[in-house]
Design a protein around this motif. Structure first.
Motif, PDB file in Angstrom:
ATOM      1  N   ALA A 511       0.453  -1.543  -0.293  1.00  0.00           N
ATOM      2  CA  ALA A 511      -0.535  -0.024  -0.388  1.00  0.00           C
ATOM      3  C   ALA A 511       0.898   1.212  -0.336  1.00  0.00           C
ATOM      4  CB  ALA A 511      -0.858   0.167   0.998  1.00  0.00           C
ATOM      5  N   ALA A 512       1.951   1.216   0.913  1.00  0.00           N
ATOM      6  CA  ALA A 512       2.629   2.253   0.781  1.00  0.00           C
ATOM      7  C   ALA A 512       3.408   3.096  -0.625  1.00  0.00           C
ATOM      8  CB  ALA A 512       3.867   1.876   1.788  1.00  0.00           C
ATOM      9  N   LEU A 513       3.501   1.574  -1.058  1.00  0.00           N
ATOM     10  CA  LEU A 513       4.601   1.578  -2.725  1.00  0.00           C
ATOM     11  C   LEU A 513       3.578   2.101  -3.592  1.00  0.00           C
ATOM     12  CD1 LEU A 513       6.220  -1.506  -3.130  1.00  0.00           C
ATOM     13  CD2 LEU A 513       7.340   0.821  -3.078  1.00  0.00           C
ATOM     14  N   GLY A 514       1.629   1.512  -4.045  1.00  0.00           N
ATOM     15  CA  GLY A 514       1.113   2.648  -4.107  1.00  0.00           C
ATOM     16  C   GLY A 514       0.946   4.265  -4.298  1.00  0.00           C
ATOM     17  N   GLU A 515       0.953   4.120  -2.886  1.00  0.00           N
ATOM     18  CA  GLU A 515       0.463   5.540  -1.827  1.00  0.00           C
ATOM     19  C   GLU A 515       1.888   6.495  -2.896  1.00  0.00           C
ATOM     20  OE1 GLU A 515      -1.553   8.707  -0.056  1.00  0.00           O
ATOM     21  OE2 GLU A 515      -2.229   6.877  -1.190  1.00  0.00           O
ATOM     22  N   ARG A 516       3.567   6.075  -1.972  1.00  0.00           N
ATOM     23  CA  ARG A 516       4.287   7.046  -3.362  1.00  0.00           C
ATOM     24  C   ARG A 516       4.458   7.373  -3.931  1.00  0.00           C
ATOM     25  NH1 ARG A 516       5.222   9.881   1.197  1.00  0.00           N
ATOM     26  NH2 ARG A 516       7.204   9.509   2.691  1.00  0.00           N
ATOM     27  N   THR A 517       3.456   6.089  -4.719  1.00  0.00           N
ATOM     28  CA  THR A 517       4.297   6.050  -6.718  1.00  0.00           C
ATOM     29  C   THR A 517       3.155   7.019  -7.624  1.00  0.00           C
ATOM     30  OG1 THR A 517       3.644   4.203  -6.759  1.00  0.00           O
ATOM     31  CG2 THR A 517       6.157   4.631  -6.030  1.00  0.00           C
ATOM     32  N   GLY A 518       1.934   6.856  -6.518  1.00  0.00           N
ATOM     33  CA  GLY A 518       0.565   7.246  -7.202  1.00  0.00           C
ATOM     34  C   GLY A 518       0.710   6.398  -8.376  1.00  0.00           C
ATOM     35  N   GLY A 519       0.414   4.731  -7.735  1.00  0.00           N
ATOM     36  CA  GLY A 519       0.318   4.082  -8.676  1.00  0.00           C
ATOM     37  C   GLY A 519       0.904   3.953  -9.936  1.00  0.00           C
ATOM     38  N   ARG A 520       2.177   4.443 -10.228  1.00  0.00           N
ATOM     39  CA  ARG A 520       2.816   4.426 -11.915  1.00  0.00           C
ATOM     40  C   ARG A 520       3.789   3.414 -11.359  1.00  0.00           C
ATOM     41  NH1 ARG A 520       0.113   7.307 -14.714  1.00  0.00           N
ATOM     42  NH2 ARG A 520      -1.548   9.000 -13.784  1.00  0.00           N
ATOM     43  N   ILE A 521       4.179   2.485 -11.150  1.00  0.00           N
ATOM     44  CA  ILE A 521       4.721   1.428 -10.822  1.00  0.00           C
ATOM     45  C   ILE A 521       5.154   1.070 -12.558  1.00  0.00           C
ATOM     46  CG2 ILE A 521       5.822  -1.296 -10.580  1.00  0.00           C
ATOM     47  CD1 ILE A 521       5.841  -0.256  -8.116  1.00  0.00           C
ATOM     48  N   ASP A 522       5.691   0.515 -13.062  1.00  0.00           N
ATOM     49  CA  ASP A 522       6.132   0.187 -14.760  1.00  0.00           C
ATOM     50  C   ASP A 522       5.153  -1.693 -14.985  1.00  0.00           C
ATOM     51  OD1 ASP A 522       6.610  -0.133 -17.066  1.00  0.00           O
ATOM     52  OD2 ASP A 522       8.256   0.559 -17.316  1.00  0.00           O
ATOM     53  N   PHE A 523       4.553  -1.663 -15.165  1.00  0.00           N
ATOM     54  CA  PHE A 523       3.693  -3.411 -15.089  1.00  0.00           C
ATOM     55  C   PHE A 523       3.959  -4.065 -15.815  1.00  0.00           C
ATOM     56  CE2 PHE A 523       0.502  -0.456 -12.417  1.00  0.00           C
ATOM     57  CZ  PHE A 523       1.294  -1.525 -10.873  1.00  0.00           C
ATOM     58  N   SER A 541      13.699  -3.583   0.295  1.00  0.00           N
ATOM     59  CA  SER A 541      14.139  -4.785   1.650  1.00  0.00           C
ATOM     60  C   SER A 541      14.718  -3.772   2.610  1.00  0.00           C
ATOM     61  CB  SER A 541      15.299  -5.304   1.235  1.00  0.00           C
ATOM     62  OG  SER A 541      15.304  -6.734   0.330  1.00  0.00           O
ATOM     63  N   ILE A 542      14.766  -1.803   1.805  1.00  0.00           N
ATOM     64  CA  ILE A 542      15.032  -0.990   3.323  1.00  0.00           C
ATOM     65  C   ILE A 542      13.598  -0.608   3.329  1.00  0.00           C
ATOM     66  CG2 ILE A 542      15.759   1.136   2.425  1.00  0.00           C
ATOM     67  CD1 ILE A 542      17.800   0.515   0.673  1.00  0.00           C
ATOM     68  N   TRP A 543      12.438  -0.770   2.994  1.00  0.00           N
ATOM     69  CA  TRP A 543      11.341  -0.193   3.076  1.00  0.00           C
ATOM     70  C   TRP A 543      10.879  -0.825   4.414  1.00  0.00           C
ATOM     71  CZ3 TRP A 543       7.496   3.451  -0.105  1.00  0.00           C
ATOM     72  CH2 TRP A 543       7.923   3.872  -0.815  1.00  0.00           C
ATOM     73  N   LEU A 577       5.755   7.304   5.805  1.00  0.00           N
ATOM     74  CA  LEU A 577       5.440   6.311   4.845  1.00  0.00           C
ATOM     75  C   LEU A 577       7.675   6.918   4.752  1.00  0.00           C
ATOM     76  CD1 LEU A 577       2.577   6.208   2.462  1.00  0.00           C
ATOM     77  CD2 LEU A 577       3.149   4.401   4.129  1.00  0.00           C
ATOM     78  N   PRO A 578       7.859   5.643   3.858  1.00  0.00           N
ATOM     79  CA  PRO A 578       8.930   5.991   3.820  1.00  0.00           C
ATOM     80  C   PRO A 578       9.512   6.957   2.725  1.00  0.00           C
ATOM     81  CG  PRO A 578       8.590   3.872   4.261  1.00  0.00           C
ATOM     82  CD  PRO A 578       7.490   5.051   3.982  1.00  0.00           C
ATOM     83  N   THR A 579      10.544   7.474   2.068  1.00  0.00           N
ATOM     84  CA  THR A 579      10.961   7.821   1.386  1.00  0.00           C
ATOM     85  C   THR A 579      11.062   7.787  -0.407  1.00  0.00           C
ATOM     86  OG1 THR A 579      12.045   9.594   1.546  1.00  0.00           O
ATOM     87  CG2 THR A 579      10.443  10.987   2.299  1.00  0.00           C
ATOM     88  N   LEU A 580      11.505   8.328  -1.561  1.00  0.00           N
ATOM     89  CA  LEU A 580      11.932   7.334  -2.767  1.00  0.00           C
ATOM     90  C   LEU A 580      13.247   8.361  -2.605  1.00  0.00           C
ATOM     91  CD1 LEU A 580       8.896   7.325  -4.685  1.00  0.00           C
ATOM     92  CD2 LEU A 580      10.242   5.233  -3.377  1.00  0.00           C
ATOM     93  N   ALA A 609      12.794  10.971  -8.317  1.00  0.00           N
ATOM     94  CA  ALA A 609      12.411  10.810  -6.542  1.00  0.00           C
ATOM     95  C   ALA A 609      11.138  12.139  -6.553  1.00  0.00           C
ATOM     96  CB  ALA A 609      12.983  10.156  -5.262  1.00  0.00           C
ATOM     97  N   ALA A 610      11.691  13.270  -6.840  1.00  0.00           N
ATOM     98  CA  ALA A 610      10.628  14.739  -6.740  1.00  0.00           C
ATOM     99  C   ALA A 610       9.440  14.531  -7.259  1.00  0.00           C
ATOM    100  CB  ALA A 610      12.038  15.971  -6.866  1.00  0.00           C
ATOM    101  N   ASP A 611       9.471  13.349  -8.901  1.00  0.00           N
ATOM    102  CA  ASP A 611       8.665  13.954  -9.291  1.00  0.00           C
ATOM    103  C   ASP A 611       7.324  12.663  -8.135  1.00  0.00           C
ATOM    104  OD1 ASP A 611       9.463  14.766 -11.630  1.00  0.00           O
ATOM    105  OD2 ASP A 611      10.655  13.272 -12.612  1.00  0.00           O
ATOM    106  N   TYR A 612       7.436  11.965  -7.893  1.00  0.00           N
ATOM    107  CA  TYR A 612       7.029  11.069  -7.061  1.00  0.00           C
ATOM    108  C   TYR A 612       5.928  11.901  -6.102  1.00  0.00           C
ATOM    109  CZ  TYR A 612       7.458   7.524 -10.452  1.00  0.00           C
ATOM    110  OH  TYR A 612       7.964   5.720 -11.599  1.00  0.00           O
ATOM    111  N   ASP A 613       7.453  12.741  -5.281  1.00  0.00           N
ATOM    112  CA  ASP A 613       6.898  13.712  -4.494  1.00  0.00           C
ATOM    113  C   ASP A 613       5.835  14.472  -4.592  1.00  0.00           C
ATOM    114  OD1 ASP A 613       8.810  12.539  -2.770  1.00  0.00           O
ATOM    115  OD2 ASP A 613      10.155  13.694  -3.182  1.00  0.00           O
TER     116      ASP A 613
END
Length: 691
Positions: A511-523, A541-543, A577-580, A609-613
């Motif tokens: 859920a954190a990954l979805g939130e931080r990336t705005g759901g925009r992982i390269d599926f 592993s860091i998160w 949440l952790p940061t990118l 990372a700033a784009d996702y922020d």
């Protein structure tokens, strides 16, 4: 049941355990724990248990050792179930003395005694899920009035176990699932046939009925009035297994206008009117046993009983008797029993269910196995070949369909080999998996914490309420990429050996990954590669310890297991949440080429990372602020009409709960627009809300 059939089932189950052990995406400490997880998951899927979790834990209560392998707790029914596993790994299965199985039960009994006897704080080690569970049970106190130990074994029981033992004034029931019984309920033995109801034993007498023959001759029908006490006891014996062909959930007693609350009111205040007020139960049976006497017809038994409509009525009767000690002696329940003589029973049941349930507020999502959504996913899985053209993923819409497909292919050695190569078990997933992966990614990790069945029901309800479009090929590729992401995260979290709550860490991390990336992982990249990059695994592993830290910090004095099921938990964790950080993994930086073109043709500049922020910051702005920004900015001339249009689009996204996420460009232009309006001093209310 033949011994050969049991041995074959045991061999298949052992092979499934071995395959899971060798699967690099799974890291469970022992084959016994794998056996436990597989069996509990499959027993839950067929309705023998609800919200069951594997939990291999051992320790001491004072000087006495305890050992458990899982649990299921049902506060509404006031029931705690503990699983205790006796595993050998022998194929063919060997016979084990009942005394050995009793010792397994007794080690779990030590834990139960601690819960009942006020010794929860003496459980060592105390900082584990077992310790938290014990304290939760102790806090519930008298609300838990039924304790059960379920012994799971891959052996053949060499005798019977006592039905119950006494502990601190409480009766602790003992139930055994040895390999013979597991074969009967999970293997080729039809699970419905296990339900053989002796009505004379449950009701104390035969039940008068009126036979009704159908004009077309496709079925027989019998009308009767069942004693409420008898129907409650039947549910007590078979539970949700009675609903196998219906799969409706008991919806609880919350809300004054709840149908279940009305049922309870009638049971308590006017039990003699229940027959008149209640629509009753519609059931099917494979066999109806009758006796005739003096022109009258009596029901004496039903084999393969299934409640098609009226699951809430039955569960409410059971709850009222077991949980609230409501007397059911004066309650009669109208029951219609149908025995299909020609045609497809399941098709008939589906038609009966849909027709009967149009009378009330049952949602279409209740009919999950045959829901068009799941059939469409199954079709997509069958037609979606991997990039190399030599493999697929298998969607197990109905339990056991993968095994059935494998057996169908086994008639020819070449076909069997091809099936296993194309659709190995590692690429098999079911309805509960699908709901878990999508729920976590969409921001419902607290729903995932409820367990497979309850999360699945909530997922299906959300789909209906959102009127989501039917899945297509692109949606399916995204689903498989999410499956790979979730399973990889599970593997990485397990290897990190967190002392407790690994499953919750995984769900909240996704859920954190979805939130931080705005759901925009390269599926698409994940689909093509069928794995995550090493950089993405490193990020996970860091998160993971950071998410664990955030979860623990949010708990306070609450019970962790229950807190993780609250939406407020996600709200609090989401604020920490952790940061990118740069450089981003390929799945996030937008540089991966598509199958036919170059990087530039696909994405353009590398993302940072700033784009996702900015996306995350954008999603914190309320809908009203976006609307006010657009109106004030365009009216004053501060914003170009295109920027105002972007703000209105973002307002719609926000109003929809951000089920659609902003793009990198939308977030950038939207935030710049808010800054311009704020800098111009327009609309104090807007400035206050933005600030």
């Amino acid at each position: 049941m033949s011994e050969d059939g049991t041995s074959e089932f045991a061999r298949a189950l052992a092979a499934e355990v071995d395959e899971a052990r060798d699967d690099p995406t799974i890291d469970i400490p022992s084959t016994e724990a794998l056996f436990t997880r597989i069996v509990i998951d499959e027993l839950e899927e067929i309705g023998h248990f609800e919200a069951a979790f594997d939990l291999p834990q051992e320790g001491k209560v004072g000087r006495s050792p305890f050992r458990i392998s899982g649990y299921a707790i049902d506060e509404d029914a006031g029931q705690l179930t503990l699983f205790a596993t006796h595993y050998s790994g022998d194929v063919p299965p060997r016979r084990v003395p009942a005394s050995d199985l009793l010792k397994t039960a007794e080690r779990a009994g030590t834990y139960v005694a601690a819960c009942i006897g006020g010794l929860a704080d003496r459980i060592e080690p105390s900082n584990t899920e077992a310790g938290d569970l014990a304290r939760r049970v102790a806090a519930l106190g008298e609300r838990i009035d039924r304790f059960r130990i379920v012994v799971l074994t891959d052996c053949i029981a060499g005798g019977t176990l006592p039905a119950a033992v006494d502990s601190h004034g409480k009766t602790v029931e003992i139930e055994l699932y040895d390999i013979v019984r597991l074969h009967r309920v999970l293997g080729e033995g039809q699970t419905r046939a296990d339900i053989d109801v002796d009505l004379v034993a449950f009701a104390g007498h035969r039940i008068a009925c009126l036979p009704v023959a159908s004009g077309a001759g496709h079925y027989e029908a019998f009308l009767a009035a069942f004693p409420g006490e008898a129907l409650s006891r039947i549910y007590d014996r078979y539970g949700t297994h009675l609903l196998e062909l219906n799969v409706r959930a008991f919806l609880g007693l919350s809300g004054r206008k709840s149908v279940n609350a009305e049922l309870r009111r009638t049971l308590v205040e006017q039990p003699e009117m229940f027959l008149a007020f209640n629509n009753g139960v519609v059931a099917t049976a494979d066999e109806v046993r009758l006796e005739h006497e003096g022109g009258a017809v009596y029901l004496t038994g039903l084999r393969g009983l299934q409640i098609v409509n009226g699951g809430q009525t039955t569960a409410s009767l059971h709850r009222a008797r077991r949980k609230e000690s409501v007397a059911l002696g004066a309650v009669e329940v109208p029951v219609k029993i149908i025995r299909v003589t020609e045609g497809d029973l399941e098709q008939m049941v589906s038609s009966i269910s849909r027709a009967a349930n149009r009378q009330n507020t049952v949602q279409q999502a209740d009919f999950s196995a045959n829901d068009p959504f799941h059939r469409e996913v199954e079709t997509l899985a069958n037609n979606a070949w991997l990039e190399n053209g030599r493999g697929r993923w298998f969607y197990e819409r109905a339990r056991g369909s993968w095994l059935a497909a494998e057996q169908k292919a086994s008639y020819r050695t070449t076909e069997q080999r091809a099936f296993r190569e194309q659709t190995p078990k590692a690429r098999r997933f079911g309805k509960l998996d699908l709901a878990r992966y999508l729920s976590a990614w969409d921001g419902f990790p607290w729903r995932v914490a409820f367990g497979g069945q309850k999360n699945f029901q909530a997922f299906m309800q959300r789909r209906k309420e959102q009127t989501a479009p039917p899945p297509d090929a692109a949606w399916f590729r995204r689903l498989i990429a999410l499956t790979i992401l979730y399973r990889t995260t599970e593997r990485l979290v397990r290897t990190m050996k967190f002392p407790a709550y690994g499953a919750n860490i995984v769900a909240y991390l996704i859920a954190a990954l979805g939130e931080r990336t705005g759901g925009r992982i390269d599926f698409d990249l994940v689909w093509r590669q069928q794995r995550l990059s090493m950089e993405m695994e490193t990020l996970i592993s860091i998160w993971a310890p950071l998410i664990d830290q955030a979860l623990r910090a949010s708990v306070g004095s609450r019970n962790p297991t229950e807190w993780f099921k609250k939406e407020d938990c996600w709200v609090e964790v989401r604020n920490h949440l952790p940061t990118l950080t740069d450089p981003l993994p390929a799945e996030l930086d937008g540089t991966s080429p598509n199958a036919a073109g170059s990087v530039a043709e696909r994405h353009g500049p590398t993302l940072q990372a700033a784009d996702y922020d900015r996306i995350e910051e954008c999603m914190r702005v309320p809908s009203a602020v976006w609307v006010a920004t657009a109106e004030a900015g365009q009216r004053s001339g501060v914003l170009h009409y295109k920027l105002a249009s972007i703000c209105i689009t973002l307002a719609n996204y926000a109003a929809g709960g951000w089920s659609r996420r902003p793009s990198i460009k939308q977030a950038k232009h939207g935030l710049e627009s808010v800054a311009k309006v704020r800098a111009a001093g327009l609309f104090d209310e807007t400035q206050r809300e933005v600030g």
